[in-house]
Design a protein around this motif. Structure first.
Motif, short mmCIF file in Angstrom:
data_model
loop_
_atom_site.label_atom_id
_atom_site.label_comp_id
_atom_site.label_asym_id
_atom_site.label_seq_id
_atom_site.Cartn_x
_atom_site.Cartn_y
_atom_site.Cartn_z
N GLU A 106 0.82 -1.21 0.00
CA GLU A 106 0.00 0.00 0.00
C GLU A 106 0.86 1.26 0.00
N GLU A 107 2.07 1.20 0.52
CA GLU A 107 2.95 2.38 0.58
C GLU A 107 3.60 2.72 -0.76
N ILE A 108 3.67 1.77 -1.69
CA ILE A 108 4.34 2.04 -2.97
C ILE A 108 3.45 2.77 -3.96
N ASN A 109 2.19 2.95 -3.65
CA ASN A 109 1.24 3.54 -4.60
C ASN A 109 1.62 4.94 -5.08
N GLU A 110 2.32 5.72 -4.27
CA GLU A 110 2.63 7.10 -4.66
C GLU A 110 3.89 7.23 -5.52
N TYR A 111 4.55 6.13 -5.80
CA TYR A 111 5.81 6.17 -6.54
C TYR A 111 5.63 5.75 -7.99
N GLN A 112 6.43 6.35 -8.88
CA GLN A 112 6.47 5.94 -10.28
C GLN A 112 7.70 5.06 -10.55
N PHE A 113 8.82 5.41 -9.91
CA PHE A 113 10.09 4.70 -10.09
C PHE A 113 10.73 4.68 -8.71
N PHE A 114 10.93 3.50 -8.14
CA PHE A 114 11.31 3.41 -6.73
C PHE A 114 12.09 2.13 -6.45
N SER A 115 12.72 2.11 -5.29
CA SER A 115 13.38 0.89 -4.84
C SER A 115 12.77 0.46 -3.52
N VAL A 116 12.84 -0.83 -3.28
CA VAL A 116 12.47 -1.42 -2.00
C VAL A 116 13.70 -2.19 -1.54
N ASN A 117 14.08 -1.97 -0.30
CA ASN A 117 15.20 -2.74 0.25
C ASN A 117 14.92 -3.12 1.69
N VAL A 118 15.60 -4.16 2.15
CA VAL A 118 15.55 -4.52 3.56
C VAL A 118 16.07 -3.30 4.31
N SER A 119 15.36 -2.88 5.34
CA SER A 119 15.68 -1.63 6.05
C SER A 119 16.75 -1.82 7.12
N SER A 120 17.56 -0.80 7.29
CA SER A 120 18.52 -0.78 8.39
C SER A 120 17.80 -0.77 9.73
N ALA A 121 16.51 -0.40 9.74
CA ALA A 121 15.73 -0.40 10.99
C ALA A 121 15.67 -1.79 11.62
N ASN A 122 15.88 -2.83 10.82
CA ASN A 122 15.93 -4.19 11.36
C ASN A 122 17.16 -4.40 12.24
N TYR A 123 18.13 -3.48 12.15
CA TYR A 123 19.41 -3.64 12.86
C TYR A 123 19.72 -2.43 13.74
N GLU A 124 18.68 -1.74 14.23
CA GLU A 124 18.90 -0.54 15.03
C GLU A 124 19.82 -0.80 16.22
N GLU A 125 19.66 -1.94 16.88
CA GLU A 125 20.49 -2.22 18.05
C GLU A 125 21.95 -2.49 17.67
N ASN A 126 22.21 -2.65 16.38
CA ASN A 126 23.58 -2.95 15.92
C ASN A 126 24.25 -1.80 15.19
N GLN A 127 23.51 -0.74 14.86
CA GLN A 127 24.09 0.37 14.10
C GLN A 127 24.96 1.25 14.99
N LEU A 128 26.21 1.43 14.57
CA LEU A 128 27.17 2.23 15.33
C LEU A 128 27.31 3.65 14.79
N LEU A 129 27.18 3.80 13.48
CA LEU A 129 27.44 5.09 12.84
C LEU A 129 26.71 5.12 11.50
N VAL A 130 26.18 6.29 11.15
CA VAL A 130 25.47 6.43 9.89
C VAL A 130 25.70 7.85 9.36
N GLY A 131 25.72 7.99 8.04
CA GLY A 131 25.86 9.32 7.44
C GLY A 131 26.57 9.25 6.11
N GLU A 132 27.30 10.33 5.83
CA GLU A 132 28.06 10.37 4.58
C GLU A 132 29.46 10.89 4.86
N ILE A 133 30.37 10.39 4.04
CA ILE A 133 31.78 10.78 4.19
C ILE A 133 32.39 10.88 2.80
N GLU A 134 33.35 11.79 2.67
CA GLU A 134 34.07 11.94 1.41
C GLU A 134 35.53 12.18 1.73
#
Length: 184
Positions: A69-97
């Motif tokens: 039901e959530e994909i209805n508003e998209y024309q071109f999109f991706s679905v992936n397993v979410s990092s939310a499944n691993y919240e207790e394991n995530q140490l750091l998130v963001g972007e780096i260059e």
């Protein structure tokens, strides 16, 4: 390396065989393909991302039974397993260059529930410095991240990622790469 769009980013991540969560790109009307993806990659939560434009609608924590039901508003999109499944394991998130001239740009969060967008809005670390700056020692696991980025020759590329305390994703590694950017 030059990456001009989200689609080129996906292709480059695949070409380099970078670690990622199971993900597939869809067009509107491909509900059957989405169902097959969910069956092949069962998880409690999924992320849905607009692939048509930068800054599009992004949903990080969509329950398995709500994806269709959530994909209805998209024309071109991706679905992936979410990092939310691993919240207790995530140490750091963001972007780096890491620039080839030795400069470092980093916008990172140590909040285990944060997404990349959350990290950009409310970072724990937001730096523009050089690789010799001792303040980089305060970023948890900085050397690990630097080695990962260097091993894939991703200098002069913005790398959106999460670091976990255990191996996750398709390659069973501690770093998951979400996006690579250079020219968009």
């Amino acid at each position: 390396m030059k990456i001009n769009s989200k689609l080129e980013s996906v292709n480059k991540i695949n070409e380099l065989k970078l670690n990622k969560f199971p993900e597939q790109i869809f067009k509107a009307g491909e509900e059957k393909r989405v169902e097959e993806f969910l069956e092949n990659h069962p998880a409690s939560y999924y992320a849905i991302r607009d692939k048509a434009k930068s800054g599009g609608t992004f949903k990080l924590k969509v329950a398995y039974d709500k994806v269709l039901e959530e994909i209805n508003e998209y024309q071109f999109f991706s679905v992936n397993v979410s990092s939310a499944n691993y919240e207790e394991n995530q140490l750091l998130v963001g972007e780096i260059e890491f620039l080839s001239n030795g400069e470092v740009y980093a916008t990172l969060s140590t909040d285990s529930t944060a997404s990349v967008r959350d990290a950009l809005c409310m970072p724990t670390f937001n730096l523009k410095t050089d690789i010799f700056d001792k303040c980089l020692n305060e970023i948890p696991h900085f050397d690990y991240i630097y080695q990962y980025v260097s091993s894939y020759h991703l200098e002069d590329v913005i790398v959106e990622f999460s670091l976990f305390d255990k191996e996750v994703g398709l390659n069973h590694e501690k770093i998951v790469v979400y996006e690579l950017r250079t020219h968009y």
